[in-house]
Design an enzyme around this catalytic site. Structure first.
Site, PDB file in Angstrom:
ATOM      1  N   CYS A  92      30.918  41.193  46.574  1.00 14.53           N
ATOM      2  CA  CYS A  92      31.503  40.712  45.164  1.00 14.53           C
ATOM      3  C   CYS A  92      30.639  39.044  45.380  1.00 14.53           C
ATOM      4  O   CYS A  92      30.524  38.487  46.382  1.00 14.53           O
ATOM      5  CB  CYS A  92      33.144  40.818  45.064  1.00 14.53           C
ATOM      6  SG  CYS A  92      33.276  39.586  43.738  1.00 14.53           S
ATOM      7  N   HIS A 218      37.287  46.834  42.494  1.00 15.61           N
ATOM      8  CA  HIS A 218      37.160  45.789  42.332  1.00 15.61           C
ATOM      9  C   HIS A 218      37.813  44.531  41.539  1.00 15.61           C
ATOM     10  O   HIS A 218      38.463  43.846  41.799  1.00 15.61           O
ATOM     11  CB  HIS A 218      35.882  45.877  43.900  1.00 15.61           C
ATOM     12  CG  HIS A 218      36.536  44.637  44.621  1.00 15.61           C
ATOM     13  ND1 HIS A 218      36.666  43.846  45.858  1.00 15.61           N
ATOM     14  CD2 HIS A 218      35.532  42.947  44.353  1.00 15.61           C
ATOM     15  CE1 HIS A 218      36.615  43.094  46.557  1.00 15.61           C
ATOM     16  NE2 HIS A 218      36.285  41.972  45.425  1.00 15.61           N
ATOM     17  N   GLU A 219      36.264  44.513  41.119  1.00 13.08           N
ATOM     18  CA  GLU A 219      36.447  43.617  40.047  1.00 13.08           C
ATOM     19  C   GLU A 219      37.698  42.845  39.060  1.00 13.08           C
ATOM     20  O   GLU A 219      38.185  42.345  39.041  1.00 13.08           O
ATOM     21  CB  GLU A 219      34.758  43.333  39.282  1.00 13.08           C
ATOM     22  CG  GLU A 219      33.764  43.441  40.280  1.00 13.08           C
ATOM     23  CD  GLU A 219      34.184  42.199  40.555  1.00 13.08           C
ATOM     24  OE1 GLU A 219      34.453  41.052  40.167  1.00 13.08           O
ATOM     25  OE2 GLU A 219      32.998  41.985  42.035  1.00 13.08           O
ATOM     26  N   HIS A 222      40.563  41.365  40.341  1.00 12.90           N
ATOM     27  CA  HIS A 222      39.774  39.782  40.007  1.00 12.90           C
ATOM     28  C   HIS A 222      40.593  39.960  39.138  1.00 12.90           C
ATOM     29  O   HIS A 222      41.170  38.438  38.678  1.00 12.90           O
ATOM     30  CB  HIS A 222      38.756  39.417  40.993  1.00 12.90           C
ATOM     31  CG  HIS A 222      38.251  39.439  42.042  1.00 12.90           C
ATOM     32  ND1 HIS A 222      39.176  38.826  42.914  1.00 12.90           N
ATOM     33  CD2 HIS A 222      36.892  39.027  42.390  1.00 12.90           C
ATOM     34  CE1 HIS A 222      38.485  39.067  43.904  1.00 12.90           C
ATOM     35  NE2 HIS A 222      37.008  39.762  43.917  1.00 12.90           N
ATOM     36  N   HIS A 228      40.471  37.652  47.544  1.00 15.91           N
ATOM     37  CA  HIS A 228      40.162  39.510  48.368  1.00 15.91           C
ATOM     38  C   HIS A 228      41.041  39.144  49.682  1.00 15.91           C
ATOM     39  O   HIS A 228      41.684  38.744  50.030  1.00 15.91           O
ATOM     40  CB  HIS A 228      38.586  38.216  48.939  1.00 15.91           C
ATOM     41  CG  HIS A 228      37.099  38.411  48.246  1.00 15.91           C
ATOM     42  ND1 HIS A 228      36.111  37.490  48.395  1.00 15.91           N
ATOM     43  CD2 HIS A 228      37.669  39.388  46.794  1.00 15.91           C
ATOM     44  CE1 HIS A 228      35.441  38.165  46.873  1.00 15.91           C
ATOM     45  NE2 HIS A 228      36.339  39.300  46.557  1.00 15.91           N
TER      46      HIS A 228
HETATM   47 ZN    ZN Z   1      35.538  40.245  45.005  1.00 17.96          ZN
END
Ligand code: ZN
Ligand code: CA
Length: 466
Positions: A92, A218-219, A222, A228
Protein backbone atom coordinates in the site's frame (compact mmCIF):
# COMPACT_ATOMS: atom_id res chain seq x y z
CA UNK A 1 24.34 -16.21 7.89
CA UNK A 2 27.17 -17.65 5.81
CA UNK A 3 28.45 -19.86 8.60
CA UNK A 4 25.21 -21.83 8.88
CA UNK A 5 25.27 -25.57 8.23
CA UNK A 6 25.03 -26.50 4.58
CA UNK A 7 21.62 -28.07 5.02
CA UNK A 8 20.03 -24.82 6.04
CA UNK A 9 21.68 -22.92 3.24
CA UNK A 10 20.46 -25.45 0.70
CA UNK A 11 16.91 -25.21 1.95
CA UNK A 12 17.12 -21.48 2.20
CA UNK A 13 18.42 -21.17 -1.35
CA UNK A 14 15.13 -22.46 -2.67
CA UNK A 15 13.43 -19.37 -1.33
CA UNK A 16 16.04 -16.82 -2.12
CA UNK A 17 16.92 -17.49 -5.72
CA UNK A 18 16.57 -13.77 -6.41
CA UNK A 19 19.41 -13.14 -3.99
CA UNK A 20 22.66 -14.77 -5.04
CA UNK A 21 25.19 -14.74 -2.24
CA UNK A 22 25.97 -11.08 -1.89
CA UNK A 23 27.97 -9.25 0.70
CA UNK A 24 26.61 -6.49 2.87
CA UNK A 25 28.40 -3.93 0.72
CA UNK A 26 26.94 -5.35 -2.48
CA UNK A 27 23.45 -5.13 -1.00
CA UNK A 28 24.01 -1.50 -0.13
CA UNK A 29 25.32 -0.71 -3.61
CA UNK A 30 22.51 -2.57 -5.39
CA UNK A 31 19.61 -1.64 -3.15
CA UNK A 32 20.78 1.55 -1.42
CA UNK A 33 18.89 3.89 -3.72
CA UNK A 34 15.75 1.77 -3.59
CA UNK A 35 15.94 1.69 0.21
CA UNK A 36 16.44 5.45 0.36
CA UNK A 37 13.31 6.00 -1.74
CA UNK A 38 11.35 3.47 0.31
CA UNK A 39 12.25 5.16 3.59
CA UNK A 40 11.53 8.63 2.17
CA UNK A 41 8.14 7.47 1.03
CA UNK A 42 6.94 5.32 3.92
CA UNK A 43 9.02 6.50 6.89
CA UNK A 44 9.37 10.19 6.16
CA UNK A 45 13.15 10.09 5.71
CA UNK A 46 14.02 13.71 4.97
CA UNK A 47 17.71 14.15 4.24
CA UNK A 48 19.86 12.72 1.50
CA UNK A 49 22.46 11.49 3.95
CA UNK A 50 24.98 8.74 3.31
CA UNK A 51 23.36 5.38 2.71
CA UNK A 52 23.81 2.38 4.93
CA UNK A 53 26.91 3.36 6.88
CA UNK A 54 26.46 2.91 10.58
CA UNK A 55 27.13 6.29 12.14
CA UNK A 56 25.47 7.78 15.14
CA UNK A 57 22.58 10.03 14.25
CA UNK A 58 22.57 8.84 10.68
CA UNK A 59 18.93 9.51 9.66
CA UNK A 60 18.98 6.68 7.11
CA UNK A 61 20.04 4.15 9.76
CA UNK A 62 17.45 5.47 12.22
CA UNK A 63 14.63 5.17 9.69
CA UNK A 64 15.87 1.76 8.56
CA UNK A 65 15.70 0.60 12.17
CA UNK A 66 12.20 2.02 12.48
CA UNK A 67 11.17 0.08 9.39
CA UNK A 68 12.77 -3.15 10.66
CA UNK A 69 10.97 -2.75 13.97
CA UNK A 70 7.63 -2.15 12.25
CA UNK A 71 7.91 -5.36 10.22
CA UNK A 72 9.21 -7.44 13.14
CA UNK A 73 12.60 -7.95 11.44
CA UNK A 74 15.85 -8.12 13.34
CA UNK A 75 16.76 -4.48 14.03
CA UNK A 76 20.25 -4.32 12.53
CA UNK A 77 20.24 -0.81 11.08
CA UNK A 78 21.77 -2.46 8.01
CA UNK A 79 20.39 -3.28 4.62
CA UNK A 80 20.32 -7.06 5.05
CA UNK A 81 18.61 -9.57 2.79
CA UNK A 82 15.42 -9.91 4.80
CA UNK A 83 15.01 -6.14 4.88
CA UNK A 84 15.54 -5.84 1.13
CA UNK A 85 13.06 -8.68 0.53
CA UNK A 86 10.47 -6.89 2.66
CA UNK A 87 11.04 -3.61 0.80
CA UNK A 88 10.51 -5.34 -2.54
CA UNK A 89 7.09 -6.70 -1.58
CA UNK A 90 4.08 -5.13 -3.29
CA UNK A 91 2.30 -2.88 -0.81
CA UNK A 92 0.00 0.00 0.00
CA UNK A 93 1.17 3.55 -0.71
CA UNK A 94 0.17 4.91 2.70
CA UNK A 95 3.15 5.47 5.03
CA UNK A 96 3.88 3.39 8.14
CA UNK A 97 4.93 6.20 10.46
CA UNK A 98 3.16 7.76 13.37
CA UNK A 99 0.25 6.26 15.14
CA UNK A 100 0.34 2.70 13.92
CA UNK A 101 -1.48 0.15 16.08
CA UNK A 102 -3.46 3.01 17.62
CA UNK A 103 -6.67 4.72 16.66
CA UNK A 104 -7.67 8.35 16.81
CA UNK A 105 -11.41 8.85 17.02
CA UNK A 106 -11.06 12.34 15.58
CA UNK A 107 -9.83 10.69 12.39
CA UNK A 108 -13.13 8.81 11.93
CA UNK A 109 -16.20 9.83 9.96
CA UNK A 110 -18.62 11.51 12.37
CA UNK A 111 -21.51 9.49 10.91
CA UNK A 112 -22.24 5.89 10.00
CA UNK A 113 -23.92 6.27 6.58
CA UNK A 114 -21.03 6.54 4.12
CA UNK A 115 -21.42 7.21 0.39
CA UNK A 116 -19.06 6.19 -2.38
CA UNK A 117 -18.69 6.75 -6.10
CA UNK A 118 -16.79 4.69 -8.67
CA UNK A 119 -15.39 7.46 -10.87
CA UNK A 120 -13.87 5.18 -13.51
CA UNK A 121 -13.05 1.53 -14.16
CA UNK A 122 -9.91 -0.48 -14.85
CA UNK A 123 -9.74 -2.15 -18.26
CA UNK A 124 -8.39 -5.28 -16.51
CA UNK A 125 -11.79 -6.49 -15.38
CA UNK A 126 -15.42 -6.44 -16.43
CA UNK A 127 -17.28 -3.50 -14.86
CA UNK A 128 -19.62 -5.82 -13.00
CA UNK A 129 -16.62 -7.58 -11.43
CA UNK A 130 -15.11 -4.26 -10.32
CA UNK A 131 -18.45 -3.25 -8.82
CA UNK A 132 -18.79 -6.56 -7.03
CA UNK A 133 -15.20 -6.44 -5.68
CA UNK A 134 -15.76 -2.91 -4.34
CA UNK A 135 -19.09 -3.82 -2.79
CA UNK A 136 -17.65 -6.90 -1.15
CA UNK A 137 -14.68 -4.88 0.17
CA UNK A 138 -17.05 -2.43 1.89
CA UNK A 139 -19.06 -5.34 3.29
CA UNK A 140 -15.92 -6.55 5.11
CA UNK A 141 -16.20 -3.40 7.27
CA UNK A 142 -19.98 -3.03 7.45
CA UNK A 143 -20.30 -6.64 8.70
CA UNK A 144 -18.46 -5.77 11.93
CA UNK A 145 -19.64 -2.18 12.59
CA UNK A 146 -22.83 -0.05 12.36
CA UNK A 147 -21.45 1.47 9.12
CA UNK A 148 -23.46 1.39 5.90
CA UNK A 149 -22.10 2.08 2.41
CA UNK A 150 -24.29 3.51 -0.34
CA UNK A 151 -23.15 3.92 -3.92
CA UNK A 152 -23.94 7.26 -5.59
CA UNK A 153 -23.52 8.03 -9.28
CA UNK A 154 -23.23 11.82 -9.22
CA UNK A 155 -22.78 14.76 -6.88
CA UNK A 156 -20.81 14.80 -3.65
CA UNK A 157 -19.82 11.67 -1.83
CA UNK A 158 -17.46 10.59 0.95
CA UNK A 159 -15.25 8.04 -0.82
CA UNK A 160 -14.35 8.66 -4.46
CA UNK A 161 -12.81 5.59 -6.10
CA UNK A 162 -10.51 6.00 -9.09
CA UNK A 163 -8.09 3.99 -11.19
CA UNK A 164 -5.15 6.24 -12.09
CA UNK A 165 -1.52 5.98 -13.20
CA UNK A 166 1.71 7.80 -12.40
CA UNK A 167 1.37 11.38 -11.20
CA UNK A 168 -2.28 12.07 -10.62
CA UNK A 169 -2.06 15.43 -8.88
CA UNK A 170 -2.28 14.42 -5.23
CA UNK A 171 1.45 14.63 -4.39
CA UNK A 172 1.62 10.82 -4.20
CA UNK A 173 2.46 9.59 -7.70
CA UNK A 174 2.12 5.91 -8.51
CA UNK A 175 5.18 3.96 -9.59
CA UNK A 176 4.24 1.69 -12.48
CA UNK A 177 3.78 -2.09 -12.15
CA UNK A 178 4.23 -3.64 -8.66
CA UNK A 179 5.60 -1.61 -5.76
CA UNK A 180 2.71 0.56 -4.66
CA UNK A 181 -0.69 -0.89 -5.55
CA UNK A 182 -3.08 1.75 -4.18
CA UNK A 183 -3.52 4.40 -1.53
CA UNK A 184 -6.35 6.10 0.31
CA UNK A 185 -6.83 9.26 2.35
CA UNK A 186 -8.03 9.51 5.94
CA UNK A 187 -11.68 10.57 6.46
CA UNK A 188 -12.38 14.24 5.87
CA UNK A 189 -13.79 16.73 3.36
CA UNK A 190 -12.53 17.00 -0.22
CA UNK A 191 -9.93 14.34 -0.96
CA UNK A 192 -10.51 12.79 2.50
CA UNK A 193 -11.62 9.17 2.18
CA UNK A 194 -10.75 9.05 -1.52
CA UNK A 195 -9.20 5.82 -2.74
CA UNK A 196 -6.87 5.48 -5.74
CA UNK A 197 -5.76 2.26 -7.42
CA UNK A 198 -2.57 2.16 -9.53
CA UNK A 199 -3.88 1.17 -12.94
CA UNK A 200 -0.38 0.13 -13.99
CA UNK A 201 -1.22 -3.03 -12.00
CA UNK A 202 -3.23 -5.89 -13.37
CA UNK A 203 -6.22 -6.27 -11.07
CA UNK A 204 -8.15 -9.51 -10.93
CA UNK A 205 -11.27 -11.06 -9.47
CA UNK A 206 -9.48 -14.35 -8.71
CA UNK A 207 -6.48 -15.47 -6.67
CA UNK A 208 -3.92 -14.12 -9.14
CA UNK A 209 -2.13 -10.95 -8.13
CA UNK A 210 -3.53 -8.44 -7.57
CA UNK A 211 -6.96 -9.31 -6.35
CA UNK A 212 -8.98 -6.08 -6.41
CA UNK A 213 -11.23 -7.07 -3.52
CA UNK A 214 -8.24 -7.62 -1.19
CA UNK A 215 -6.51 -4.38 -2.18
CA UNK A 216 -9.77 -2.41 -1.89
CA UNK A 217 -10.66 -3.90 1.51
CA UNK A 218 -7.29 -2.73 2.86
CA UNK A 219 -7.59 0.76 1.35
CA UNK A 220 -11.11 1.24 2.66
CA UNK A 221 -9.66 0.61 6.12
CA UNK A 222 -7.61 3.80 5.61
CA UNK A 223 -10.62 5.62 4.09
CA UNK A 224 -12.41 4.83 7.36
CA UNK A 225 -9.57 6.09 9.55
CA UNK A 226 -7.30 3.10 10.23
CA UNK A 227 -3.51 3.19 10.23
CA UNK A 228 -1.24 0.33 9.28
CA UNK A 229 -0.94 -2.55 11.73
CA UNK A 230 2.28 -4.34 12.69
CA UNK A 231 0.27 -7.59 13.03
CA UNK A 232 1.47 -9.52 9.99
CA UNK A 233 -1.80 -11.44 9.84
CA UNK A 234 -3.90 -8.25 9.77
CA UNK A 235 -5.59 -6.87 6.67
CA UNK A 236 -4.07 -3.48 7.62
CA UNK A 237 -0.49 -4.83 7.40
CA UNK A 238 1.17 -2.75 4.66
CA UNK A 239 2.06 -5.53 2.19
CA UNK A 240 -0.28 -7.32 -0.21
CA UNK A 241 -1.98 -10.07 1.81
CA UNK A 242 -1.18 -13.73 1.24
CA UNK A 243 -4.67 -15.11 1.56
CA UNK A 244 -7.24 -16.82 -0.59
CA UNK A 245 -9.68 -14.06 -1.59
CA UNK A 246 -12.55 -16.55 -1.70
CA UNK A 247 -11.94 -17.68 1.90
CA UNK A 248 -11.03 -14.25 3.28
CA UNK A 249 -12.16 -13.49 6.84
CA UNK A 250 -11.41 -10.14 8.48
CA UNK A 251 -8.76 -10.79 11.15
CA UNK A 252 -9.49 -9.96 14.79
CA UNK A 253 -6.82 -7.22 14.87
CA UNK A 254 -8.77 -5.29 12.19
CA UNK A 255 -12.12 -5.97 13.85
CA UNK A 256 -10.80 -4.53 17.12
CA UNK A 257 -9.36 -1.48 15.34
CA UNK A 258 -12.48 -0.56 13.36
CA UNK A 259 -14.79 -1.22 16.30
CA UNK A 260 -12.76 1.14 18.47
CA UNK A 261 -13.65 3.87 15.95
CA UNK A 262 -17.29 3.03 15.16
CA UNK A 263 -18.49 0.53 17.75
CA UNK A 264 -19.82 -2.98 17.29
CA UNK A 265 -22.27 -4.22 14.71
CA UNK A 266 -25.92 -4.57 15.71
CA UNK A 267 -25.70 -8.24 14.77
CA UNK A 268 -26.75 -10.31 17.83
CA UNK A 269 -23.87 -12.70 17.14
CA UNK A 270 -20.71 -10.61 17.29
CA UNK A 271 -18.35 -11.55 14.47
CA UNK A 272 -14.86 -12.73 15.37
CA UNK A 273 -11.85 -13.22 13.13
CA UNK A 274 -8.60 -15.15 12.95
CA UNK A 275 -5.81 -14.07 15.27
CA UNK A 276 -2.11 -14.19 14.51
CA UNK A 277 -0.17 -16.66 16.65
CA UNK A 278 2.87 -15.53 18.55
CA UNK A 279 5.73 -18.02 18.77
CA UNK A 280 6.38 -17.39 22.46
CA UNK A 281 2.74 -17.54 23.59
CA UNK A 282 2.78 -19.99 26.54
CA UNK A 283 -0.57 -21.39 25.34
CA UNK A 284 0.61 -22.02 21.78
CA UNK A 285 -0.68 -25.33 20.35
CA UNK A 286 0.30 -26.71 16.97
CA UNK A 287 -1.79 -28.28 14.21
CA UNK A 288 1.11 -30.28 12.78
CA UNK A 289 4.91 -30.46 13.03
CA UNK A 290 7.53 -32.01 10.74
CA UNK A 291 11.16 -32.18 9.83
CA UNK A 292 11.82 -31.00 6.28
CA UNK A 293 15.33 -31.34 4.88
CA UNK A 294 17.06 -30.54 8.15
CA UNK A 295 14.69 -27.86 9.36
CA UNK A 296 11.61 -28.04 11.59
CA UNK A 297 8.23 -26.69 10.48
CA UNK A 298 5.47 -25.97 13.02
CA UNK A 299 2.04 -25.44 11.47
CA UNK A 300 -0.49 -23.29 13.29
CA UNK A 301 -3.66 -21.98 11.65
CA UNK A 302 -2.71 -19.91 8.57
CA UNK A 303 0.97 -19.88 9.50
CA UNK A 304 4.06 -22.02 9.63
CA UNK A 305 7.01 -21.37 11.94
CA UNK A 306 10.28 -22.45 10.44
CA UNK A 307 13.40 -23.08 12.47
CA UNK A 308 16.74 -24.81 12.11
CA UNK A 309 17.03 -26.96 15.25
CA UNK A 310 20.69 -26.05 15.81
CA UNK A 311 20.37 -22.35 14.99
CA UNK A 312 17.16 -21.60 16.88
CA UNK A 313 16.23 -18.46 14.94
CA UNK A 314 12.66 -18.92 13.74
CA UNK A 315 10.61 -17.27 11.01
CA UNK A 316 6.83 -17.16 10.87
CA UNK A 317 5.37 -17.24 7.39
CA UNK A 318 1.99 -17.74 5.81
CA UNK A 319 1.66 -21.40 4.77
CA UNK A 320 0.78 -20.24 1.27
CA UNK A 321 3.92 -18.10 1.06
CA UNK A 322 5.84 -21.40 0.89
CA UNK A 323 3.26 -23.72 -0.67
CA UNK A 324 0.55 -21.72 -2.49
CA UNK A 325 -1.77 -24.70 -2.95
CA UNK A 326 -1.79 -25.96 0.63
CA UNK A 327 -4.85 -25.28 2.80
CA UNK A 328 -4.79 -23.57 6.21
CA UNK A 329 -5.47 -25.44 9.46
CA UNK A 330 -3.79 -28.67 8.37
CA UNK A 331 -4.14 -31.82 10.50
CA UNK A 332 -0.82 -33.64 10.17
CA UNK A 333 2.45 -33.76 8.23
CA UNK A 334 5.45 -36.09 8.08
CA UNK A 335 8.71 -36.41 6.16
CA UNK A 336 9.46 -39.63 4.34
CA UNK A 337 13.25 -40.00 4.46
CA UNK A 338 13.27 -42.53 1.57
CA UNK A 339 11.59 -40.25 -0.95
CA UNK A 340 12.52 -36.88 0.58
CA UNK A 341 8.85 -35.96 0.35
CA UNK A 342 6.51 -34.59 3.00
CA UNK A 343 2.88 -35.65 3.11
CA UNK A 344 0.39 -33.08 4.44
CA UNK A 345 -3.03 -34.15 5.70
CA UNK A 346 -6.29 -32.33 6.11
CA UNK A 347 -9.56 -34.19 6.52
CA UNK A 348 -9.68 -37.11 4.10
CA UNK A 349 -7.17 -35.57 1.66
CA UNK A 350 -3.40 -35.38 1.51
CA UNK A 351 -0.88 -33.33 -0.49
CA UNK A 352 2.71 -34.23 -1.42
CA UNK A 353 5.53 -31.72 -0.97
CA UNK A 354 8.92 -32.06 -2.57
CA UNK A 355 10.86 -29.50 -0.57
CA UNK A 356 9.33 -26.21 -1.57
CA UNK A 357 7.67 -27.63 -4.66
CA UNK A 358 4.45 -29.56 -4.48
CA UNK A 359 2.58 -32.01 -6.63
CA UNK A 360 -0.60 -31.05 -8.42
CA UNK A 361 -3.79 -31.64 -6.49
CA UNK A 362 -4.52 -33.85 -3.52
CA UNK A 363 -5.26 -37.53 -2.99
CA UNK A 364 -7.62 -39.48 -0.78
CA UNK A 365 -6.22 -41.03 2.41
CA UNK A 366 -8.01 -44.25 1.47
CA UNK A 367 -5.22 -44.61 -1.15
CA UNK A 368 -2.84 -45.16 1.79
CA UNK A 369 -5.06 -47.91 3.16
CA UNK A 370 -7.12 -46.01 5.73
CA UNK A 371 -10.63 -47.37 6.24
CA UNK A 372 -13.45 -45.15 5.03
CA UNK A 373 -14.57 -44.23 8.56
CA UNK A 374 -11.31 -42.34 9.27
CA UNK A 375 -12.33 -38.71 8.78
CA UNK A 376 -9.09 -37.04 9.82
CA UNK A 377 -5.58 -37.84 11.02
CA UNK A 378 -4.43 -36.10 14.20
CA UNK A 379 -0.68 -36.58 13.76
CA UNK A 380 1.77 -38.42 11.49
CA UNK A 381 5.44 -39.26 11.95
CA UNK A 382 8.01 -41.52 10.34
CA UNK A 383 10.10 -43.32 12.99
CA UNK A 384 13.39 -44.40 11.46
CA UNK A 385 14.16 -46.75 14.38
CA UNK A 386 11.07 -48.75 13.52
CA UNK A 387 11.17 -48.15 9.78
CA UNK A 388 7.49 -47.26 10.01
CA UNK A 389 5.22 -44.28 9.59
CA UNK A 390 2.76 -43.90 12.45
CA UNK A 391 -0.62 -42.23 12.04
CA UNK A 392 -2.51 -41.16 15.16
CA UNK A 393 -6.28 -41.10 14.90
CA UNK A 394 -8.30 -40.50 18.09
CA UNK A 395 -7.20 -43.00 20.74
CA UNK A 396 -5.60 -45.37 18.22
CA UNK A 397 -2.70 -45.40 15.79
CA UNK A 398 -1.91 -47.04 12.47
CA UNK A 399 1.47 -48.31 11.26
CA UNK A 400 2.38 -47.89 7.59
CA UNK A 401 5.26 -49.68 5.91
CA UNK A 402 6.96 -47.32 3.45
CA UNK A 403 8.82 -50.22 1.74
CA UNK A 404 5.69 -52.19 0.99
CA UNK A 405 3.63 -49.00 0.67
CA UNK A 406 0.91 -50.62 2.70
CA UNK A 407 -0.63 -50.55 6.16
CA UNK A 408 0.71 -53.14 8.59
CA UNK A 409 -1.69 -55.86 9.64
CA UNK A 410 -3.14 -55.81 13.14
CA UNK A 411 -3.72 -52.05 13.30
CA UNK A 412 -5.11 -49.73 14.54
CA UNK A 413 -3.87 -50.29 18.08
CA UNK A 414 -4.50 -48.29 21.23
CA UNK A 415 -2.06 -45.42 21.79
CA UNK A 416 -2.19 -45.89 25.57
CA UNK A 417 -1.15 -49.55 25.24
CA UNK A 418 1.96 -49.10 23.10
CA UNK A 419 3.01 -45.60 24.13
CA UNK A 420 2.79 -45.85 27.91
CA UNK A 421 2.24 -42.47 29.49
CA UNK A 422 0.76 -40.89 26.36
CA UNK A 423 -2.93 -40.00 26.39
CA UNK A 424 -5.01 -39.34 23.32
CA UNK A 425 -5.46 -37.27 21.41
CA UNK A 426 -2.13 -36.27 19.86
CA UNK A 427 -2.04 -32.88 18.06
CA UNK A 428 1.25 -33.31 16.23
CA UNK A 429 4.43 -35.41 16.24
CA UNK A 430 7.89 -35.44 14.74
CA UNK A 431 11.02 -37.57 15.01
CA UNK A 432 14.41 -35.98 15.51
CA UNK A 433 17.74 -37.20 16.81
CA UNK A 434 16.41 -40.65 17.63
CA UNK A 435 13.57 -39.32 19.75
CA UNK A 436 9.85 -38.86 19.20
CA UNK A 437 8.21 -35.57 20.09
CA UNK A 438 4.48 -35.56 20.76
CA UNK A 439 2.42 -32.38 21.05
CA UNK A 440 -0.74 -31.98 23.07
CA UNK A 441 -2.13 -28.47 23.52
CA UNK A 442 0.76 -26.37 24.85
CA UNK A 443 2.76 -29.37 26.10
CA UNK A 444 5.44 -31.38 24.33
CA UNK A 445 6.54 -34.87 25.34
CA UNK A 446 10.01 -36.11 24.45
CA UNK A 447 9.50 -39.84 24.02
CA UNK A 448 12.12 -42.53 23.91
CA UNK A 449 10.96 -45.24 21.52
CA UNK A 450 13.56 -47.77 22.72
CA UNK A 451 12.49 -47.94 26.34
CA UNK A 452 8.95 -46.65 25.76
CA UNK A 453 9.21 -43.79 28.21
CA UNK A 454 8.54 -40.10 28.34
CA UNK A 455 11.94 -38.69 29.18
CA UNK A 456 11.11 -34.99 29.25
CA UNK A 457 8.04 -32.75 29.34
CA UNK A 458 8.58 -29.46 27.54
CA UNK A 459 6.64 -26.40 26.45
CA UNK A 460 5.21 -26.79 22.96
CA UNK A 461 7.33 -23.92 21.62
CA UNK A 462 10.67 -25.01 23.15
CA UNK A 463 12.26 -25.23 19.66
CA UNK A 464 11.38 -21.67 18.69
CA UNK A 465 13.94 -19.85 20.81
CA UNK A 466 11.41 -18.65 23.40
ZN1 ZN B 1 -2.31 0.74 3.64
CA1 CA C 1 2.54 0.25 -8.69
Amino acid sequence: MYSLPALLLLAWAALSAAFPATSQEDLEVTYGKMAQKYLERFYDLKTNGPVGRSKTNNPFVKKLEEMQKFFGLEVTGKLDQKTVQMMEKPRCGVHDIGEYNTVDKRAAWQKTDITYKIVNFTPDMAQADVEFSIKRAFKVWSDVTPLTFTRVYEGDCDIEIQFVEGDHSDNSPFDGPDGILAHAFQPGPGIGGDTHFDDAERFTKNSQQYNLFLVAAHEFGHALGLHHSTDEGALMYPTYPITDPYLFQLPQDDIDAIQSLYGKSSNPVQPTGPTTPSKCDPNLAFDAVTTLRGELFFFVKRFVMRVHPRVGESDMLFIQALWPSLPNDVDAIYENPYTGENLVFKGKRYWTLNGFDMSQGSKSITDLGFPKNVKKIDAAVHVEDLGKTLFFVGNKYYSYDEDRQAMDAGYPKFIAKNFPGMRPTIDAAFYYGGLLYFFQDNIQYEYNVQNKRIQQVLKSNSWLGC
